[in-house]
Design an enzyme around this catalytic site. Structure first.
Site, PDB file in Angstrom:
ATOM      1  N   TYR A  45      55.985  20.113 -23.081  1.00 44.92           N
ATOM      2  CA  TYR A  45      56.057  19.113 -22.149  1.00 44.92           C
ATOM      3  C   TYR A  45      56.670  19.658 -20.681  1.00 44.92           C
ATOM      4  O   TYR A  45      57.468  20.585 -20.973  1.00 44.92           O
ATOM      5  CB  TYR A  45      56.828  18.080 -22.160  1.00 44.92           C
ATOM      6  N   GLU A  69      53.856  16.153 -13.617  1.00 48.83           N
ATOM      7  CA  GLU A  69      54.053  16.009 -15.163  1.00 48.83           C
ATOM      8  C   GLU A  69      52.741  16.655 -15.648  1.00 48.83           C
ATOM      9  O   GLU A  69      51.873  16.349 -15.274  1.00 48.83           O
ATOM     10  CB  GLU A  69      54.395  14.908 -15.585  1.00 48.83           C
TER      11      GLU A  69
END
Ligand code: GDP
Ligand code: MN
Length: 382
Positions: free
Chosen positions: A101, A189
């Site tokens: 992530y 993101e």
């Protein structure tokens, strides 16, 4: 402003981030045709402004074009978190060795963009944040200098042990940072950032939110806006020149000034109520703005009462009063209005309202308490 995954990927691609190719389809036939141009297995992905698409069945692996068509048939038209899927992204399936992530958000505490990275990427990053926060590494970035090479490397070493992957990742961190800054994002993101069995590092999902206050200098990004994917009330408000955010409560609020709007929402909460919206009619309000505001708020079926909180400065209270009277003539309001106004042309406003059968107070506490009471009564005191 939200943009879709395929649009976010285009921004990343333009900054050099390795992103697999992909094309958008609005029909199953189109999805099949795109899949056949890629050959081999593909992933069919719902394009909606919501996370957790994988878990909701909106991301499906297809072994061939025929199966891509079947998945597209199922995904197009389905609802994810209340949003109807109108487009799918068709992209070659990747073999995944690991999922990390990577995100950047504007952090109010450090007043800077902050990187957050974790080896535990994939679909459960919220869970990681809740149960194993130590697995998420943070790095604030000083925008005067940008992301410095040693910082990019530090982030990369949080994610990978292999030096080649670290170098690839450090490059991606800088490219992601540049994408974030250049597009005026409030969030960018990549989840997951994958490694393939051959050792490549790639972004296979992306989410970017653009700061609305940056849009004026990015017409090319404003052009990415998909109004079919936003709440109709927010589109209508933007077109009417109102600052409006839809919320979950049942007390509609019409306020002038963002600060007063925030204070009004705080006070609604303080007295036990739940605001249905944030709405700022702005400084120089003409009556038409008030009519538009009421039209937007009354289209929300959860609203039980509408609370006006107007502090007349540049905004003239009589303009607002005229707007209220005009709105009641033109639209079916259907719920009680409670009104506080004070300041410029207050007496005139009170008179205009009285002639139309409304009363007004000058006390903010009083009007909010009344609104909370009426919202509760309308709920039937459940
Ligand atoms: P999200 O659920 O909305 O975050 O959608 P993602 O695009 O992140 O997909 C969710 C999950 O599906 C990923 O974490 C992967 O595990 C899986 N997935 C997505 N694309 C691929 C792919 O190309 N190949 C494989 N094997 N899995 C994928
Ligand atoms: Mn994802």
């Amino acid at each position: 402003m939200n943009i879709h995954e395929y649009q976010a990927k285009e921004l990343l691609r333009a900054h050099g981030v390795p992103v697999p190719p992909g094309e958008v389809a609005t029909t199953p036939e189109e999805a099949e045709r795109i899949a056949s141009t890629f050959g081999g297995p593909v992933v069919v992905k719902a394009q909606v402004h919501a996370g957790g698409r994988g878990k909701a069945g909106g991301v499906k692996l297809a072994k061939d074009a025929a199966e891509a068509r079947e998945h597209a048939t199922r995904i197009l038209g389905m609802q994810i978190k209340g949003l109807v899927v109108e487009k799918v992204l068709v992209t070659p399936a990747e073999d995944i060795a690991s999922e990390a992530y990577v995100g950047i958000v504007v952090d109010r505490a450090t007043r800077s963009p902050v990187f957050m990275v974790s080896r535990e990427g994939g679909i459960d990053i919220e869970e990681v944040a809740a149960t194993n926060p130590g697995a998420i590494h943070r790095l604030p970035v000083d925008t005067r200098y940008g992301l410095l090479p040693f910082q990019a490397h530090w982030l990369a070493t949080r994610l990978y042990d292999d030096p080649a992957q670290q170098r690839a990742c450090a490059r991606i961190m800088r490219q992601l940072y540049n994408t974030f800054i250049d597009s005026g994002a409030s969030l960018a993101e990549i989840n997951p950032l994958i490694t393939t069995p051959a050792g490549e590092v790639k972004a296979i999902d992306a989410k970017i939110n653009i700061d609305d206050n940056e849009l004026f200098r990015h017409p090319e990004i404003e052009a990415l806006r998909d109004t079919s994917a936003e709440p109709p009330s927010e589109t209508a408000a933007r077109e009417a020149g109102l600052t409006f955010i839809q919320l979950d409560g049942n007390i509609g609020a019409v306020v002038n000034g963002a600060g007063l709007a925030m204070a009004t929402m705080d006070l609604i909460k303080f007295y036990g109520g739940e605001p249905a919206n944030f709405l700022d009619i702005g400084g120089s309000s003409n009556p038409e703005k008030v009519v538009n505001a009421l039209r937007i708020i009354t289209s929300d079926p959860h609203v039980r009462v509408i609370c006006f909180n107007i502090f007349g400065g540049i905004t003239r209270c009589d303009d607002v009063a005229n707007g209220i009277v005009e709105a009641t003539r033109r639209i079916q309001i259907g719920v009680p209005l409670v009104i506080r106004l004070t300041g410029t042309n207050e007496e005139k406003a009170v008179q205009i309202l009285a002639e139309a059968g409304f009363s007004a107070t000058t006390s903010m506490d009083e009007v909010v308490q009344k609104a909370v009471e009426l919202a509760g009564a309308a709920k039937g005191n459940v």
